[in-house]
Design an enzyme around this catalytic site. Structure first.
Site, PDB file in Angstrom:
ATOM      1  N   ASN A 224     -15.576 117.140 105.178  1.00 29.53           N
ATOM      2  CA  ASN A 224     -16.004 116.790 106.542  1.00 29.53           C
ATOM      3  C   ASN A 224     -14.896 117.179 107.519  1.00 29.53           C
ATOM      4  OD1 ASN A 224     -14.104 114.468 106.848  1.00 29.53           O
ATOM      5  ND2 ASN A 224     -15.294 113.735 105.101  1.00 29.53           N
ATOM      6  N   ALA A 289      -9.880 106.869 106.392  1.00 23.63           N
ATOM      7  CA  ALA A 289     -10.325 108.126 105.767  1.00 23.63           C
ATOM      8  C   ALA A 289     -11.826 108.303 105.891  1.00 23.63           C
ATOM      9  CB  ALA A 289      -9.925 108.129 104.294  1.00 23.63           C
ATOM     10  N   LYS A 303     -16.911 129.614  88.680  1.00 25.08           N
ATOM     11  CA  LYS A 303     -17.477 129.913  90.003  1.00 25.08           C
ATOM     12  C   LYS A 303     -18.983 130.194  89.880  1.00 25.08           C
ATOM     13  CE  LYS A 303     -17.164 133.065  93.851  1.00 25.08           C
ATOM     14  NZ  LYS A 303     -16.896 134.445  94.219  1.00 25.08           N
ATOM     15  N   ASP A 322     -17.468 103.012  96.761  1.00 23.99           N
ATOM     16  CA  ASP A 322     -17.035 102.661  98.117  1.00 23.99           C
ATOM     17  C   ASP A 322     -15.658 101.995  97.994  1.00 23.99           C
ATOM     18  OD1 ASP A 322     -16.570 101.311 100.613  1.00 23.99           O
ATOM     19  OD2 ASP A 322     -18.675 101.695 101.078  1.00 23.99           O
ATOM     20  N   ILE A 323     -14.621 102.747  98.357  1.00 25.06           N
ATOM     21  CA  ILE A 323     -13.241 102.277  98.138  1.00 25.06           C
ATOM     22  C   ILE A 323     -12.979 100.991  98.919  1.00 25.06           C
ATOM     23  CG2 ILE A 323     -10.800 102.898  98.362  1.00 25.06           C
ATOM     24  CD1 ILE A 323     -11.766 105.883  98.387  1.00 25.06           C
ATOM     25  N   PHE A 339     -13.276 101.486 109.282  1.00 24.88           N
ATOM     26  CA  PHE A 339     -13.712 102.295 110.413  1.00 24.88           C
ATOM     27  C   PHE A 339     -15.198 102.556 110.212  1.00 24.88           C
ATOM     28  CE2 PHE A 339     -10.542 104.171 113.345  1.00 24.88           C
ATOM     29  CZ  PHE A 339      -9.448 103.418 112.944  1.00 24.88           C
ATOM     30  N   LYS A 357     -19.508  94.956 103.814  1.00 28.17           N
ATOM     31  CA  LYS A 357     -18.279  95.250 103.070  1.00 28.17           C
ATOM     32  C   LYS A 357     -17.300  94.074 103.111  1.00 28.17           C
ATOM     33  CE  LYS A 357     -18.739 100.214 103.985  1.00 28.17           C
ATOM     34  NZ  LYS A 357     -18.192 101.520 103.639  1.00 28.17           N
TER      35      LYS A 357
HETATM   36  O1  PMT Z   1      -9.181 112.105 111.014  1.00 26.23           O
HETATM   37  P1  PMT Z   1      -9.504 112.331 112.478  1.00 26.23           P
HETATM   38  O2  PMT Z   1      -9.865 113.767 112.761  1.00 26.23           O
HETATM   39  O3  PMT Z   1      -8.460 111.810 113.400  1.00 26.23           O
HETATM   40  O4  PMT Z   1     -10.850 111.514 112.805  1.00 26.23           O
HETATM   41  C1  PMT Z   1     -10.851 110.141 112.800  1.00 26.23           C
HETATM   42  C2  PMT Z   1     -12.128 109.581 112.146  1.00 26.23           C
HETATM   43  C3  PMT Z   1     -13.349 109.990 112.958  1.00 26.23           C
HETATM   44  C4  PMT Z   1     -12.253 110.113 110.723  1.00 26.23           C
HETATM   45  C5  PMT Z   1     -11.951 108.034 112.109  1.00 26.23           C
HETATM   46  O5  PMT Z   1     -11.893 107.567 113.418  1.00 26.23           O
HETATM   47  C6  PMT Z   1     -13.110 107.369 111.379  1.00 26.23           C
HETATM   48  O6  PMT Z   1     -14.156 107.053 111.927  1.00 26.23           O
HETATM   49  N1  PMT Z   1     -12.948 107.143 110.040  1.00 26.23           N
HETATM   50  C7  PMT Z   1     -13.999 106.601 109.149  1.00 26.23           C
HETATM   51  C8  PMT Z   1     -14.904 107.725 108.723  1.00 26.23           C
HETATM   52  C9  PMT Z   1     -16.003 107.263 107.785  1.00 26.23           C
HETATM   53  O7  PMT Z   1     -16.081 107.724 106.680  1.00 26.23           O
HETATM   54  O8  PMT Z   1     -16.751 106.301 108.256  1.00 26.23           O
HETATM   55  P2  PMT Z   1     -18.022 105.636 107.473  1.00 26.23           P
HETATM   56  O9  PMT Z   1     -18.745 104.890 108.534  1.00 26.23           O
HETATM   57  O10 PMT Z   1     -18.769 106.645 106.701  1.00 26.23           O
HETATM   58  O11 PMT Z   1     -17.346 104.667 106.440  1.00 26.23           O
HETATM   59  C10 PMT Z   1     -17.124 103.290 106.693  1.00 26.23           C
HETATM   60  C11 PMT Z   1     -15.815 102.815 106.116  1.00 26.23           C
HETATM   61  O12 PMT Z   1     -15.875 102.823 104.691  1.00 26.23           O
HETATM   62  C12 PMT Z   1     -14.615 103.673 106.484  1.00 26.23           C
HETATM   63  O13 PMT Z   1     -13.535 102.800 106.705  1.00 26.23           O
HETATM   64  C13 PMT Z   1     -14.371 104.526 105.247  1.00 26.23           C
HETATM   65  O14 PMT Z   1     -12.999 104.849 105.085  1.00 26.23           O
HETATM   66  C14 PMT Z   1     -14.840 103.588 104.133  1.00 26.23           C
HETATM   67  N2  PMT Z   1     -15.409 104.275 102.962  1.00 26.23           N
HETATM   68  C15 PMT Z   1     -16.585 104.971 103.066  1.00 26.23           C
HETATM   69  C16 PMT Z   1     -17.131 105.542 101.946  1.00 26.23           C
HETATM   70  C17 PMT Z   1     -16.484 105.396 100.690  1.00 26.23           C
HETATM   71  N3  PMT Z   1     -16.974 105.932  99.600  1.00 26.23           N
HETATM   72  N4  PMT Z   1     -15.340 104.701 100.622  1.00 26.23           N
HETATM   73  C18 PMT Z   1     -14.785 104.139 101.724  1.00 26.23           C
HETATM   74  O15 PMT Z   1     -13.725 103.524 101.635  1.00 26.23           O
END
Ligand code: PMT
Length: 426
Positions: A224, A289, A303, A322-323, A339, A357
């Site tokens: 992404n 992340a 490949k 989901d970490i 986030f 979560k």
């Molecule tokens: O890195 P930059 O270019 O500065 O951009 C910043 C950002 C847009 C990446 C940041 O501001 C942001 O929004 N990060 C979260 C991105 C995301 O994956 O969001 P989500 O809504 O899909 O996930 C929700 C939360 O679960 C996040 O805290 C994510 O880290 C966590 N997650 C999601 C999926 C997964 N399998 N494991 C996780 O831990």
């Protein structure tokens, strides 16, 4: 003059519950309410039933600009602001006049009316201005209760000595409203710690940052647009506040902030393994992340070749762990901040993530082409159980600093609540 000016500033925007109990000195509480408002404090008045027999609640509604709270089990009052909300809202609780009866209830942890109940529920300092007949004040029960209340950390202002409404002379008169206000300000000033440069010293924080890469074959992957800028800015800011910072980073082209320990992780699974390997000493976990929700189920070992016969290629994706959810469920003592990156219904989806979560806090951002991801500026909506705050558009460095201030405040509050409930269960 300078000293007066600094003292004047102390009650500005402070949330103060003025508790009024049933004594003749209740009329002086009207002056107190007026003085608190003159100091720009936010005032909510809570009266016991017997206080209402001395003075009409309407007086306090007019003076405080808020409805007066009285009943513990009033569904209307509960819907607007119940005892727990009041307890959480308060920066301090001032009870004036505090009768011998209310002091006895507080000393024995009783909760038979709204005022005593919110005193049990609040973390805010409780300040008492006793008012009673001199014989009642000198009574050994009252004196024992006073000692006990002081041992519990409650603060006394007065009583004063002088002529009493009942004709007696001696200790027991409620202090004058101006004296009470000055005593309150002095007490709060002593309680306000000098701004700490390193409020997160000795705190271990883990931050995930950047994108993950999910292999399709040895040369291709799904990823992404995350650049890691937000996560790295948070790592710098946490480090500046004195925290010991561990950064679990996806593949990005950013230098590791000085003093921060960085571990690389390519895929979501790598990130999960790194997080688990280093989570033990962590008190605050911040998941910035952009972790892939799905990854190719069986990456090809060679490949994948283009063939003349097929125009389409189907990949089967498997859900990743989901970490963040796993950390918050398995480590309830860790303060978790997530986030939420959304293209629509930002607040609604962020709240769902906060609840599902089981997070302490979530920072939501609207994302899209050149928005949120891989840009230098952003806006965040930070949400927690009982509140939210918008952080308007600014650089990610500034946003990280504002976010870390909020995390610090809520983490410290959370620690106080946990310590209190540990004391209560022991
Ligand atoms: O890195 P930059 O270019 O500065 O951009 C910043 C950002 C847009 C990446 C940041 O501001 C942001 O929004 N990060 C979260 C991105 C995301 O994956 O969001 P989500 O809504 O899909 O996930 C929700 C939360 O679960 C996040 O805290 C994510 O880290 C966590 N997650 C999601 C999926 C997964 N399998 N494991 C996780 O831990």
């Amino acid at each position: 003059m300078v000293e007066y000016a600094t003292i004047m500033a102390e009650l500005t925007h402070k949330n103060i519950i003025l508790g009024i109990t049933g004594g003749i000195a209740a009329y002086k509480a009207a002056v107190l309410a007026r003085l608190l408002k003159a100091e720009n404090a936010n005032v909510r008045v809570c009266m016991t039933d017997s206080a209402i027999t001395f003075i009409n609640p309407l007086t306090f509604q007019a003076l405080s600009g808020n409805p007066v709270h009285n009943t513990l089990l009033d569904p209307h009052a509960e819907a607007a602001m119940g005892h727990i909300e009041l307890a959480r809202w308060a920066d301090s609780v001032l009870i004036a006049p505090a009768t011998a009866n209310t002091l006895a209830k507080l000393a024995t942890g009783q909760a038979d009316n709204l005022l005593t109940t919110l005193c049990l529920a609040t973390c805010a300092p409780i300040i008492l201005a006793p008012a009673m007949n001199q014989a009642m004040w000198n009574n050994s029960f009252t004196q024992k209760n006073i000692k006990r209340l002081q041992q519990y950390g409650m603060q006394l202002i007065g009583p004063d000595s002088g002529n009493q409404a009942c004709g007696d002379h001696g200790l027991g008169r409620m202090s004058e409203p101006e004296t009470i206000i000055n005593g309150l300000k002095k007490y709060l000033q002593q309680q306000t710690p000098a701004p700490q440069q390193h409020p997160l010293a000795n705190i271990n924080i883990m931050i995930t940052a950047g994108p993950t890469r999910e292999a399709i074959d040895p040369v291709r992957y799904i990823t992404n647009r995350s650049s890691g800028k937000m996560g790295y800015a948070i790592a710098r800011s946490a480090q500046k506040l004195g925290a010991s910072v561990t950064l679990i980073s996806g593949t990005v082209a950013l230098d590791c902030p000085q003093g921060v320990t960085r571990y690389w992780a390519e895929s979501a699974n790598d990130m999960y393994q790194q997080v688990k390997a280093h989570i033990a000493p962590i008190q605050i976990f911040i998941a910035t992340a952009a972790v892939a929700d799905y990854a190719p189920q069986t990456p090809a070992t060679r490949k994948i070749k283009k063939t003349a016969e097929t125009d389409t290629l189907t990949l089967t994706l498997q859900k990743n762990v989901d970490i963040l959810a796993s950390i918050s469920h398995e480590n309830p003592h860790v303060f978790t901040v997530g986030f939420a990156a959304e293209t629509e219904n930002v607040e609604h989806y962020a709240r769902e993530k906060l609840n599902n979560k089981k997070l302490n806090m979530i920072a939501a951002n609207q994302v899209g082409h050149k928005q949120g991801f891989d840009v230098d500026e952003n806006t965040l909506l930070v949400i927690w159980e009982n509140g939210k705050k918008s952080l308007p558009i600014t650089t990610k460095t500034q946003l990280a600093e504002q976010l870390m201030q909020l995390i610090n405040q809520h983490y410290q509050k959370d620690q106080i609540v946990r310590t209190r409930s540990n004391h209560e269960t022991n």
